[in-house]
Design an enzyme around this catalytic site. Structure first.
Site, PDB file in Angstrom:
ATOM      1  N   CYS A 163      27.187  51.241  40.360  1.00 19.92           N
ATOM      2  CA  CYS A 163      26.675  49.955  40.841  1.00 19.92           C
ATOM      3  C   CYS A 163      26.690  49.888  42.370  1.00 19.92           C
ATOM      4  O   CYS A 163      27.748  49.726  42.976  1.00 19.92           O
ATOM      5  CB  CYS A 163      27.513  48.821  40.243  1.00 19.92           C
ATOM      6  SG  CYS A 163      27.131  47.194  40.892  1.00 19.92           S
ATOM      7  N   CYS A 193      28.025  46.628  43.902  1.00 23.18           N
ATOM      8  CA  CYS A 193      29.480  46.583  43.736  1.00 23.18           C
ATOM      9  C   CYS A 193      30.160  47.355  44.863  1.00 23.18           C
ATOM     10  O   CYS A 193      31.154  46.899  45.436  1.00 23.18           O
ATOM     11  CB  CYS A 193      29.893  47.177  42.393  1.00 23.18           C
ATOM     12  SG  CYS A 193      29.195  46.330  40.965  1.00 23.18           S
TER      13      CYS A 193
END
Length: 127
Positions: A51, A54
């Site tokens: 991700c 993230c």
């Protein structure tokens, strides 16, 4: 042996918290319900190794986890390892941040906006 007066393990002993970031990743051996049911707030970040948003927020999340270490426990959940939590907490879009107090989600934030993350944590801890 007096079990009532024995010292309870600290957060660090129970969670093996990384002192550089004041956060830890959930592992199968941890007691999820015990962690989120404490009087101290628990900030949970749902993330994944793949991700990109993230990863972009990780430095700020770590910085905030140190800044607010006296008020909250900071926990990371890898959605690929704990898909049951992803389903239970509707972690459809990540990063997802949840604020728990005494086992109840009191606030939630999705996305990678740095200002929103800082405000989310500050508002959660002042609830």
């Amino acid at each position: 042996h007096d079990y009532i007066t024995d010292k309870l393990p600290s957060n660090e002993e129970v969670l093996d918290i990384d002192s550089r970031t004041n956060s830890t990743y959930l592992t199968k051996s941890m007691d999820w319900n015990m962690i989120i049911s404490r009087d101290k707030f628990t900030i949970v970040r749902f993330t994944a190794s793949w991700c990109k948003p993230c990863k972009e927020l990780e430095p700020l999340y770590n910085e905030l986890s140190i800044e607010f270490s006296s008020k909250a426990t900071f926990l990371n959940i890898d959605v690929d390892e704990f898909d049951e939590f992803s389903a239970e907490y509707s972690a459809i879009s990540i990063p997802l941040f949840l604020c728990f107090q005494k086992g109840i989600v009191i606030k939630r934030l999705t996305g990678n906006d740095q200002n929103k993350l800082k405000n989310f944590i500050e508002e959660c801890l002042n609830a």
